[in-house]
Design a protein around this motif. Sequence first.
Motif, mmCIF file in Angstrom:
data_model
loop_
_atom_site.group_PDB
_atom_site.id
_atom_site.type_symbol
_atom_site.label_atom_id
_atom_site.label_comp_id
_atom_site.label_asym_id
_atom_site.label_seq_id
_atom_site.Cartn_x
_atom_site.Cartn_y
_atom_site.Cartn_z
ATOM 1 N N THR A 374 0.817 -1.211 0.000
ATOM 2 C CA THR A 374 0.000 0.000 0.000
ATOM 3 C C THR A 374 0.854 1.265 0.000
ATOM 4 O O THR A 374 0.383 2.324 -0.407
ATOM 5 C CB THR A 374 -0.916 0.024 1.233
ATOM 6 O OG1 THR A 374 -0.116 -0.083 2.422
ATOM 7 C CG2 THR A 374 -1.907 -1.127 1.193
ATOM 8 N N THR A 375 2.103 1.161 0.477
ATOM 9 C CA THR A 375 2.984 2.324 0.545
ATOM 10 C C THR A 375 4.390 1.916 0.118
ATOM 11 O O THR A 375 4.884 0.869 0.538
ATOM 12 C CB THR A 375 3.046 2.902 1.968
ATOM 13 O OG1 THR A 375 1.724 3.235 2.395
ATOM 14 C CG2 THR A 375 3.907 4.156 2.006
ATOM 15 N N ILE A 376 5.010 2.745 -0.709
ATOM 16 C CA ILE A 376 6.400 2.532 -1.105
ATOM 17 C C ILE A 376 7.227 3.701 -0.592
ATOM 18 O O ILE A 376 6.976 4.855 -0.950
ATOM 19 C CB ILE A 376 6.543 2.418 -2.642
ATOM 20 C CG1 ILE A 376 5.765 1.206 -3.160
ATOM 21 C CG2 ILE A 376 8.016 2.316 -3.040
ATOM 22 C CD1 ILE A 376 5.806 1.049 -4.671
ATOM 23 N N CYS A 377 8.183 3.401 0.270
ATOM 24 C CA CYS A 377 9.141 4.403 0.732
ATOM 25 C C CYS A 377 10.392 4.278 -0.132
ATOM 26 O O CYS A 377 10.811 3.160 -0.442
ATOM 27 C CB CYS A 377 9.503 4.177 2.196
ATOM 28 S SG CYS A 377 8.113 4.266 3.327
ATOM 29 N N MET A 378 10.981 5.404 -0.486
ATOM 30 C CA MET A 378 12.159 5.306 -1.341
ATOM 31 C C MET A 378 13.175 6.387 -1.016
ATOM 32 O O MET A 378 12.835 7.483 -0.563
ATOM 33 C CB MET A 378 11.780 5.366 -2.819
ATOM 34 C CG MET A 378 11.167 6.663 -3.286
ATOM 35 S SD MET A 378 10.787 6.576 -5.049
ATOM 36 C CE MET A 378 10.210 8.227 -5.358
ATOM 37 N N ASN A 379 14.424 6.013 -1.217
ATOM 38 C CA ASN A 379 15.524 6.950 -1.103
ATOM 39 C C ASN A 379 15.574 7.787 -2.386
ATOM 40 O O ASN A 379 14.995 7.415 -3.401
ATOM 41 C CB ASN A 379 16.830 6.187 -0.892
ATOM 42 C CG ASN A 379 17.983 7.107 -0.572
ATOM 43 O OD1 ASN A 379 17.786 8.248 -0.166
ATOM 44 N ND2 ASN A 379 19.189 6.627 -0.766
ATOM 45 N N VAL A 667 1.099 -2.154 4.285
ATOM 46 C CA VAL A 667 2.070 -3.117 3.754
ATOM 47 C C VAL A 667 3.109 -2.299 3.000
ATOM 48 O O VAL A 667 2.786 -1.620 2.025
ATOM 49 C CB VAL A 667 1.402 -4.146 2.830
ATOM 50 C CG1 VAL A 667 2.436 -5.128 2.299
ATOM 51 C CG2 VAL A 667 0.303 -4.890 3.577
ATOM 52 N N VAL A 668 4.357 -2.359 3.466
ATOM 53 C CA VAL A 668 5.374 -1.413 3.028
ATOM 54 C C VAL A 668 6.422 -2.086 2.151
ATOM 55 O O VAL A 668 6.923 -3.165 2.478
ATOM 56 C CB VAL A 668 6.069 -0.753 4.238
ATOM 57 C CG1 VAL A 668 7.004 0.360 3.777
ATOM 58 C CG2 VAL A 668 5.038 -0.218 5.218
ATOM 59 N N GLU A 685 8.214 -5.193 4.163
ATOM 60 C CA GLU A 685 7.721 -6.485 3.665
ATOM 61 C C GLU A 685 8.354 -6.849 2.333
ATOM 62 O O GLU A 685 8.518 -8.030 2.022
ATOM 63 C CB GLU A 685 6.201 -6.441 3.505
ATOM 64 C CG GLU A 685 5.411 -6.716 4.761
ATOM 65 C CD GLU A 685 5.076 -5.466 5.542
ATOM 66 O OE1 GLU A 685 4.327 -5.554 6.513
ATOM 67 O OE2 GLU A 685 5.591 -4.381 5.171
ATOM 68 N N ALA A 686 8.704 -5.843 1.544
ATOM 69 C CA ALA A 686 9.337 -6.086 0.243
ATOM 70 C C ALA A 686 10.469 -5.087 0.047
ATOM 71 O O ALA A 686 10.261 -3.884 0.174
ATOM 72 C CB ALA A 686 8.322 -5.965 -0.890
ATOM 73 N N GLY A 687 11.649 -5.587 -0.232
ATOM 74 C CA GLY A 687 12.805 -4.737 -0.495
ATOM 75 C C GLY A 687 13.127 -4.727 -1.975
ATOM 76 O O GLY A 687 13.256 -5.792 -2.595
ATOM 77 N N LEU A 688 13.245 -3.538 -2.561
ATOM 78 C CA LEU A 688 13.538 -3.402 -3.983
ATOM 79 C C LEU A 688 14.714 -2.462 -4.167
ATOM 80 O O LEU A 688 14.895 -1.512 -3.397
ATOM 81 C CB LEU A 688 12.332 -2.843 -4.748
ATOM 82 C CG LEU A 688 10.993 -3.583 -4.666
ATOM 83 C CD1 LEU A 688 10.165 -3.078 -3.491
ATOM 84 C CD2 LEU A 688 10.191 -3.385 -5.957
ATOM 85 N N CYS A 689 15.520 -2.731 -5.192
ATOM 86 C CA CYS A 689 16.627 -1.822 -5.489
ATOM 87 C C CYS A 689 16.890 -1.807 -6.989
ATOM 88 O O CYS A 689 16.456 -2.701 -7.720
ATOM 89 C CB CYS A 689 17.891 -2.208 -4.717
ATOM 90 S SG CYS A 689 18.741 -3.672 -5.319
#
Length: 960
Positions: A374-379, A667-668, A685-689
């Motif tokens: 539901t939410t994506i936090c990003m650098n 859900v992050v 919950e999910a790590g993306l790069c």
Amino acid sequence: MQPIPATTMDIDTPGFSTIDSSGLNKLVRMKDQKWVRENGGIEGIISALETDVDNGIHGGRADLDARRKAFGSNFCPGCKPRKLFSCLVLEALKEPLIIILLITTISSLAFGILKNGLKEGCKEGLVKLSAILAVVLVSAGAELWSLRECIDLSDFSSYLPQVDVLRDGKWKPMSICRVVVGDIVFLKPGDQVPADGLFIEGCSLQVEKTKIDGQIELVEVDGHEDPFLFFGSTVVDGYARMLVTAVGMNKKNHAISIKGTIVDETKHLTSVVGKAGQAVALLTFLVLLARFFAGGIHDEHGNRVSFGGETKILDALVAIVGLIATPAMIALTATPEGLLLAVKITLAYSMRRLRRAGVLVREPSLCHSVASVTTICMNMTGTATYDSKDVPKFWLGLNSIEEVPHNLIATNVLELLHQGIGLNTTQPPSRLLCGSPQNSTEKAIFEWAVKHLGMDVETLKGNCTILEIEPFNSKNRQSGVLISKNADNTIHVHRKGAAEDIIPTCSHYYDTTGIVRVINKNTKVLLDQILEGMAENGMRCIAFAHRKTSIRDYFTFSRQQLILLGIAGLTSPRRAGLRSTLKDCRRAGVNFKLITGDNILTAKAIAVQCGILEPNHKPEEVVEGEEFRNFTAEERLEKLNNIRLIARAIPSDKVLMVECLKQKGQVVAFLGRGTGDVQALREAEAGLCFGTQGAEITKASSGVIMLNKEFPLLVDILKWSRGIYESIQVYTQFLLTATFVSMVLDFFMAVSASDPPNFDAMVSVSAGKVPYPVFQLLWIKLLLGILAAAALVVKKPSEELMHQPPRKQNEPLMTTLMIRTILTQALYQIAILLTIQFKGQSLFNINGKEKDTLILNTYILCQVFTIINARLFEMNTLEEIMKKKLFSGVIGLTIGLQVLMVEVLKRFAGTAQLSWGQWGTCISIAAASSPIGWLVKSISASEKPYFSNLTWLQSKTKTD
């Protein structure tokens, strides 16, 4: 230590006769300090391995071959396809249904040969045995394909971490699989230790090591107390050079563990349905047993069979064993094992397509989590923007370099700038080479200084000696270097970092003429205006400061006494398609939050460019990291929904944001790039790069790696993850419908017949006949498993999925609509098939064998139309279905094989030939399921799902 001549290395192959290879292999594993001392310390081991600290090994083919022959290679081969396939064939042969069919088929084949001779007795048996083996091979092949895509996607064939290795005097980036014993490796933050080895030299080296219990611990490595470096550890701080001492099978085993995948999440449902089948089988057996004791069963000659009277006990026992056959087959065919295979096929196909698009999914279980995000936090750096940077602005004191050519800058200031830019970097150290650093920020400034300030890196390296380096730290956001100038042995300290952190430590500044001036109130105002102007244009401001000192004063002087050298303004282009991607994701119910270490003005400018903030955004949408940390827990949760940007954040702020969002039921997913994102990537919950290069620890902490670095891939990831769940629901609905119909039909057919189908099982086998309809059982297994899975789950997700909100993380697999559809379709099929069973002979004027064929044919065609209905409702038009070649091919193959079984292979399949009218009746009955499906679909489903215990394994594992 002198480097080994190239001619010697190529002609005289190294023998390494002075080194104990077995002791060397156990050295790191046993942490044997005594062995190191007995072999002359690290210097002695380096000499024995015929390498050189400043030049490394020669690296020629003969040298590498000799080292791999003596100590092994660092390749990590997986299971060979042929070996894996043979294992899967054996697993398929272990299935209870296949075992029973094999035993009865082989037994009937043997008895048939004994009674009818080799030629006549083996015809039917061999054909049926071949059919069993064919189904086994097809099942194993499908399993192999899915496993090749799903199992251990983090292996080295798909994802190759790289390190800097010194060979023949040059530092070269290469994959860890190419590292050999004797290599000198440079380690920096984010790198993975490529093999077991020894610490040679470095600064503040900290590595992260996974313990046996799965917990992560930080270990400080140095050349005295603990010089041992283990394969698989990751560098979190400092830098070092290491000597590789053990590779391949000789290194300590830190195998990458495979997390539970979405495959496991179907086991609960499979178990529930399997138990239901067992209950039906038990009920069938009890009914048949009661009828047997009551004398309600007749043998093949029409005589009543009962327990008592003239019936011998042995004959009664044989009869009871025969009674078990039908319930056993009901129990075996009731378990929806095809569901597990379908999930694997879905994952395999989806991840294969994602990999073609440039996305590597290293943890298949993430497909379930990403569908609920539901939410994506990003650098910001390397995420919202590209890694590449440019230096459009550089201020020397209060003057812009663009306005003052570098040849007009005072010589002493220019020399200090060269030192502060060229030496204050974290790069592979060498006396023979000073190359461009790998960090994108350092690299941009470094290359700018070479081009615009005339920096000569070789001269610079020869004029100065580096005494100590303090690597960049994301907490204090600066780095430092202590150098000695060779000409006069003076000691200088240089610091570099975020301008808002460096400038407050400076009391003076250099102007272009080399004069040191005081930073007074007016100067401070002008500097603030310079920083504000660059920040508002989206530039990252990096400041350089200097101080002449001494070794003694270096550790005691106040950093407020530094002298400002200059301020660089760096820009990074934002990623293509970022704004449109954010718009698509928001439409799908996914929100974004930007968390960056940049100052608030730079962060707001870039956030507006990216579309995360509106130009007229509300004040509460932007906070600084310190303010966010100082909120009370209640305040943070209250303000959380409004916050879109956190500026001047440290790594702990990213973790805190993820934790708070999870507390609010979100859900992050975290989209990161650098080492400062590692903890947040693990917490989410999910790590993306992004990218194939960069910090290996970041990639190791990410379940999804976007290889081609394009932001729109995020939409594909969300869509495919949602599509996986939808496909599994569609297949589950199909399989449960078919299984439920089969169970009920088998029960009524078994208990209603005066002579149960398999009552005379032993008599049939001894007569050279198989009591079970082998072809029919195998055909149903093939249809419900592989063919249906290929038709229903091997497909691209629909665009409609991105117009729907994320699915709830604890949402059960079985929704109300699915339950209603299963019950409606199953009841319709059961009613029709039981009508044929009890009234078919009189209604259609057919014999018993034709009736059984009519039931089988109708059942198969009903399942074909169930498959068509699932895709028809999804695509809305029949024309769309016809465009899908795989789907159309599976449907055509299924119908063709059914016709072949009924009309051509009737002798082996136990079927009877049907007329055109009977075929038309079967097709009409099956096609009638479509309007029934439309009617059910048109009724709105209740929000509250039934059977909430049939949830995915994620909720189950949390309680475990």
